[in-house]
Design a protein around this motif. Structure first.
Motif, PDB file in Angstrom:
ATOM      1  N   PRO A  86       0.791  -1.000  -0.077  1.00 36.10           N
ATOM      2  CA  PRO A  86      -0.005   0.189  -0.039  1.00 36.10           C
ATOM      3  C   PRO A  86       0.748   1.143  -0.132  1.00 36.10           C
ATOM      4  O   PRO A  86       0.433   2.223  -0.252  1.00 36.10           O
TER       5      PRO A  86
ATOM      6  N   SER B 107       0.696  -1.038  -7.171  1.00 35.42           N
ATOM      7  CA  SER B 107       0.254  -0.745  -5.607  1.00 35.42           C
ATOM      8  C   SER B 107      -0.450  -1.781  -5.246  1.00 35.42           C
ATOM      9  O   SER B 107      -1.089  -2.631  -5.685  1.00 35.42           O
ATOM     10  N   GLY B 108      -0.217  -2.121  -3.891  1.00 40.04           N
ATOM     11  CA  GLY B 108      -1.228  -2.966  -3.295  1.00 40.04           C
ATOM     12  C   GLY B 108      -0.668  -4.437  -3.944  1.00 40.04           C
ATOM     13  O   GLY B 108       0.429  -4.631  -3.732  1.00 40.04           O
ATOM     14  N   ASP B 109      -1.585  -5.123  -4.188  1.00 34.94           N
ATOM     15  CA  ASP B 109      -1.208  -6.442  -5.019  1.00 34.94           C
ATOM     16  C   ASP B 109      -1.824  -6.260  -6.617  1.00 34.94           C
ATOM     17  O   ASP B 109      -2.596  -5.487  -6.751  1.00 34.94           O
TER      18      ASP B 109
ATOM     19  N   VAL C 171      -5.179  -7.096  -8.294  1.00 37.60           N
ATOM     20  CA  VAL C 171      -6.217  -6.845  -7.766  1.00 37.60           C
ATOM     21  C   VAL C 171      -6.519  -5.355  -8.217  1.00 37.60           C
ATOM     22  O   VAL C 171      -5.727  -4.269  -7.953  1.00 37.60           O
TER      23      VAL C 171
ATOM     24  N   THR D   6      -2.906  -5.746  -0.339  1.00 40.18           N
ATOM     25  CA  THR D   6      -3.894  -4.972  -0.869  1.00 40.18           C
ATOM     26  C   THR D   6      -4.178  -3.959  -0.123  1.00 40.18           C
ATOM     27  O   THR D   6      -4.417  -4.175   1.211  1.00 40.18           O
ATOM     28  N   ALA D   7      -5.044  -2.629  -0.586  1.00 44.52           N
ATOM     29  CA  ALA D   7      -5.603  -1.753   0.177  1.00 44.52           C
ATOM     30  C   ALA D   7      -6.380  -2.307   1.324  1.00 44.52           C
ATOM     31  O   ALA D   7      -6.543  -2.130   2.419  1.00 44.52           O
TER      32      ALA D   7
ATOM     33  N   TYR E 168     -13.372  -0.202  -3.564  1.00 50.35           N
ATOM     34  CA  TYR E 168     -12.244   0.448  -4.001  1.00 50.35           C
ATOM     35  C   TYR E 168     -12.712   1.553  -5.100  1.00 50.35           C
ATOM     36  O   TYR E 168     -13.850   1.195  -5.389  1.00 50.35           O
ATOM     37  N   ASN E 169     -11.785   2.399  -5.369  1.00 50.37           N
ATOM     38  CA  ASN E 169     -12.071   3.458  -6.393  1.00 50.37           C
ATOM     39  C   ASN E 169     -13.336   4.002  -5.964  1.00 50.37           C
ATOM     40  O   ASN E 169     -14.428   4.040  -6.900  1.00 50.37           O
TER      41      ASN E 169
ATOM     42  N   ALA F  21      -5.010   6.811   2.346  1.00 47.58           N
ATOM     43  CA  ALA F  21      -3.556   6.699   2.062  1.00 47.58           C
ATOM     44  C   ALA F  21      -3.202   5.693   3.011  1.00 47.58           C
ATOM     45  O   ALA F  21      -2.058   6.297   3.785  1.00 47.58           O
ATOM     46  N   ALA F  22      -3.458   4.576   3.249  1.00 48.25           N
ATOM     47  CA  ALA F  22      -3.086   3.595   4.272  1.00 48.25           C
ATOM     48  C   ALA F  22      -1.460   3.707   4.251  1.00 48.25           C
ATOM     49  O   ALA F  22      -0.938   3.133   3.027  1.00 48.25           O
TER      50      ALA F  22
ATOM     51  N   ARG G 275       0.839   5.481   4.213  1.00 48.86           N
ATOM     52  CA  ARG G 275       1.539   6.470   3.567  1.00 48.86           C
ATOM     53  C   ARG G 275       1.739   7.693   4.491  1.00 48.86           C
ATOM     54  O   ARG G 275       0.765   7.896   5.466  1.00 48.86           O
TER      55      ARG G 275
ATOM     56  N   MET H 242     -10.039   9.311  -3.918  1.00 49.23           N
ATOM     57  CA  MET H 242      -9.409   8.416  -4.899  1.00 49.23           C
ATOM     58  C   MET H 242      -8.428   7.504  -4.159  1.00 49.23           C
ATOM     59  O   MET H 242      -8.248   6.454  -4.687  1.00 49.23           O
ATOM     60  N   VAL H 243      -7.776   7.995  -3.157  1.00 43.78           N
ATOM     61  CA  VAL H 243      -6.858   7.373  -2.297  1.00 43.78           C
ATOM     62  C   VAL H 243      -7.674   6.759  -1.182  1.00 43.78           C
ATOM     63  O   VAL H 243      -6.834   6.522  -0.036  1.00 43.78           O
ATOM     64  N   THR H 244      -8.613   6.124  -1.312  1.00 40.08           N
ATOM     65  CA  THR H 244      -9.558   5.957  -0.150  1.00 40.08           C
ATOM     66  C   THR H 244     -10.118   4.678  -0.213  1.00 40.08           C
ATOM     67  O   THR H 244     -10.551   4.477  -1.524  1.00 40.08           O
TER      68      THR H 244
HETATM   69  N1  SAH Z   1      -3.928  -2.901  -6.643  1.00 37.72           N
HETATM   70  C1  SAH Z   1      -4.325  -2.029  -5.658  1.00 37.72           C
HETATM   71  C2  SAH Z   1      -5.814  -1.319  -6.063  1.00 37.72           C
HETATM   72  C3  SAH Z   1      -5.674  -0.428  -7.347  1.00 37.72           C
HETATM   73  S1  SAH Z   1      -7.351   0.372  -7.444  1.00 37.72           S
HETATM   74  C4  SAH Z   1      -4.176  -2.844  -4.300  1.00 37.72           C
HETATM   75  O1  SAH Z   1      -4.285  -3.867  -4.481  1.00 37.72           O
HETATM   76  O2  SAH Z   1      -4.397  -1.976  -3.322  1.00 37.72           O
HETATM   77  C5  SAH Z   1      -6.907   1.893  -6.973  1.00 37.72           C
HETATM   78  C6  SAH Z   1      -7.719   2.091  -5.552  1.00 37.72           C
HETATM   79  O3  SAH Z   1      -7.296   1.314  -4.632  1.00 37.72           O
HETATM   80  C7  SAH Z   1      -7.778   3.201  -5.095  1.00 37.72           C
HETATM   81  O4  SAH Z   1      -8.828   4.237  -5.881  1.00 37.72           O
HETATM   82  C8  SAH Z   1      -8.153   3.297  -3.564  1.00 37.72           C
HETATM   83  O5  SAH Z   1      -9.567   2.882  -3.432  1.00 37.72           O
HETATM   84  C9  SAH Z   1      -7.451   1.868  -3.307  1.00 37.72           C
HETATM   85  N2  SAH Z   1      -6.096   2.196  -2.836  1.00 37.72           N
HETATM   86  C10 SAH Z   1      -4.925   2.026  -3.202  1.00 37.72           C
HETATM   87  N3  SAH Z   1      -3.840   2.173  -2.249  1.00 37.72           N
HETATM   88  C11 SAH Z   1      -4.564   2.500  -1.106  1.00 37.72           C
HETATM   89  C12 SAH Z   1      -4.091   3.044   0.152  1.00 37.72           C
HETATM   90  N4  SAH Z   1      -2.782   3.221   0.309  1.00 37.72           N
HETATM   91  N5  SAH Z   1      -5.018   3.287   0.781  1.00 37.72           N
HETATM   92  C13 SAH Z   1      -6.085   3.496   0.678  1.00 37.72           C
HETATM   93  N6  SAH Z   1      -6.822   3.127  -0.606  1.00 37.72           N
HETATM   94  C14 SAH Z   1      -5.978   2.667  -1.565  1.00 37.72           C
END
Ligand code: SAH
Length: 605
Positions: free
Chosen positions: A373, A443-445, A448, A472-473, A521-522, A554-555, A557, A577-579
């Protein structure tokens, strides 16, 4: 000569260990340290002093002349924990010496000079075995001396620590350039090893013409009749498949000896053997099984009809009668090597066995890597290793920024902006298809709502694919919120850019009816603001207004924020968007400010 100086008993023991390891290279200087160090400094080209760095600095300071003239000096502490390259890191070879001393004493080499080689994988840390003059070439790399790269083909290697050419491109260019015949896959080593040194085609080969340094990526061994004058390291790609046939009761020693002879007579390197192959009727033949084990490679088996269908130069009647195919060794080698494989050693025989060798064409490698994340310590060590393992990284610019410091010099970075998913997927696959080691990052996985599916939809079976999972987020958020995912849950993306809203709404409704915890997500962006309220209203049809809802921005971050609220009280304006937004099910409760979805254990009810 390496002068050894110590002041204490522990230091003296260190001197003894180095002297025992390198009897020819070392000389002890006894007596008072000032005197001993002064003499060693004057007489040796390198010095190892078992003294504090401060003491060494004070003692040698008056003796310093110039970078070119002074010996390389390494200081080792009392506990033999650190071998510090103090003086003459490059010219004096202290960097390389610190590593060597470190290896003997179990000390950490401490190297503070910057070179292109720093951060690059050591020759012994490459994914394929390396042999040859590792010490000299490593030293050359650390000294910044030019090291020529010769690659038979593009193998998926990390950026090689060669100077000055960009390694992978060079290899690829050479592979396709008819003007450089010494680098075509079929005859690379032949010409490089046997051509007249005056031959213009070979003038780039510094190792061949004048005692230079060279790094060869090849499964060929140099022709002993034409020894090279320079220092060379050979990186052995996993390119050779040895086909073996045998009569019942053959011994492992006979098979191993025949394989060795077949390789040697064809100028092929044993370290490039990646598999043995035979007919399925021999899959349990103890001598063959043991030979594969002794070689440390798998045994591939093929059925007789498949082997019989392979065109080979030396078919014979004996195996046809015995196992139903006119060739075992040659045909199995070729089938084992797969598409594009070529026979590089025709059948050889011993009393009870046959062997032949085929060469595989390299396969590129696509690693789909989740970076987690955001926080560095939520990225897996395996993801970091894949980034070091690659020579090309492909990703969204902001994700590249997240890991830029981890990318070794020489790494090709192909970054693009938001929205270029298809292009990124295609680029990553094309690079892997060209033989490179590619890391496609997300980012994340990375699987996903990310790049894995578009990339793998593009990929054919001509590349190797490796997935590295990431946090993943939803999981990063859940850890902040408490334990919201303790029971069945689902992730739903509210982005209707690629998915029709009707589909999304149907899934939200299904999750509502099934009483699943939902992570969105998103959830919301500047252009998409009505989807989240709509989705929440669907859930509210099946859940109480005080159902806990977690909002995590922004988990992990620097600007991380999270809050636990309720379905009724959630303010969509807090969401961007980052939530991610995690909505509890009908059993989810808030305990001490944390979301808890009961697992349903009977002892808890
Ligand atoms: N592959 C990523 C997801 C991509 S889709 C994963 O596995 O996490 C993008 C969405 O993921 C963002 O709009 C948000 O909803 C979420 N996201 C990604 N990183 C994040 C984070 N650090 N904190 C909160 N939400 C996050």
């Amino acid at each position: 000569m390496i002068g050894l100086v110590a002041a204490t008993a522990a230091g003296a023991r260190g001197c003894e260990r180095l002297a025992a390891a390198w009897p020819e290279r070392t000389r002890r200087y006894e007596g008072g340290v000032r005197d001993a160090l002064t003499r060693a400094f004057a007489e040796c080209d390198q010095v190892v002093a078992f003294l504090a760095t401060g003491a060494v600095v004070r003692l040698v300071a008056p003796l310093l002349v110039s970078k070119a003239a002074d010996p390389g000096v390494v200081a080792v502490d009392e506990a033999h924990r650190h071998a510090v390259a103090l003086l003459g890191g490059h010219a004096g070879g202290a960097n390389a010496l610190a590593r060597e001393v470190g290896a003997v004493l179990g000390a950490e080499p401490v190297i503070t000079t910057a070179t292109d080689a720093v951060g690059l994988p050591g020759l012994d840390a490459l994914p394929y075995p390396a042999e040859g003059d590792l010490a000299a070439v490593t030293r050359a790399l650390l000294d910044g001396a030019p090291v020529a790269l010769h690659a038979d083909a593009t193998w998926p290697l990390p950026p090689l620590p060669v100077t000055p050419a960009a390694p992978d491109d060079t290899a690829a260019d050479r592979e396709t350039s008819p003007a450089a015949p010494e680098h075509t896959p079929a005859n690379a080593a032949d010409t490089a090893d046997t051509a007249d040194p005056a031959d213009t085609a070979d003038t780039a080969d510094t190792a061949a013409i004048g005692g230079g340094f060279a790094l060869h990526v090849t499964d060929r061994v140099p022709d002993p009749a034409h020894p090279r004058s320079g220092h060379a390291v050979y990186v052995r790609p996993p390119s050779l498949v040895v086909g073996v046939g045998a009569s019942r009761g053959v011994g492992a020693a006979e098979v191993v000896a025949l394989v060795r002879r077949t390789l040697a007579e064809s100028g092929l390197a044993g370290k490039s053997v990646t598999a043995l192959a035979t007919v399925d009727a021999k899959r349990d033949e103890p001598g063959i099984v043991a030979a594969a084990a002794e070689w440390g490679v798998p045994l591939l088996v093929f059925d007789a009809p498949s082997l019989a269908a392979v065109a080979v130069p030396n078919p014979s009647a004996a195996p046809l009668a015995a196992v139903g195919t006119p060739s075992v060794a040659e045909a199995a080698a070729l089938l084992g090597a797969g598409r594009g494989g070529e026979l590089v050693a025709q059948k050889r025989k011993s009393a009870m066995a046959t062997a032949a060798v085929a060469r595989r064409t390299p396969r590129g490698r696509l690693a789909v890597v989740g970076l987690g994340p955001g926080a560095r310590d939520l990225m897996t060590p395996r993801a970091a290793a894949e980034l070091r393992r690659a020579s090309v990284v492909v990703g969204l610019d902001q994700y590249v920024d997240q890991v830029r410091d981890l990318l070794p010099p020489g790494m090709r970075v192909l970054e693009s902006g938001l929205g270029a998913e298809e292009e990124r997927a295609r680029t990553a696959v094309a690079q892997a298809r060209a033989g490179h080691a590619v890391a496609l990052i997300g980012s994340g996985d990375a699987g996903v709502y990310a790049m894995a599916s578009p990339a793998l939809a593009e990929a054919a079976d001509d590349i190797d694919v490796v997935g590295v999972p990431g946090v993943t987020a939803a999981l990063a958020a859940a850890a902040l919120l408490g334990a919201p995912l303790g029971h069945d849950h689902v992730a739903i993306s509210l982005s209707d850019l690629h998915t029709p809203w009707e589909v999304i709404e149907r899934r939200v409704r299904a999750a509502a009816e099934a009483d699943l915890v939902v992570t969105f997500y998103n959830p919301r962006s500047r252009g998409r603001d009505w989807q989240l309220p709509k989705a929440l209203s669907v859930l509210a049809g099946h859940r109480r207004p005080d159902t806990p809802v977690g909002v995590v921005h922004a988990a992990s971050r620097p600007d991380e924020r999270h809050a636990v609220t309720t379905l009724a009280e959630l303010d969509p304006a807090d969401v961007d968007m980052v939530t991610v937004v995690t909505v509890g099910n009908t059993a989810t409760r808030t305990v001490a400010g944390r979301m808890v979805t009961p697992r349903g254990y009977r002892w808890q009810s």
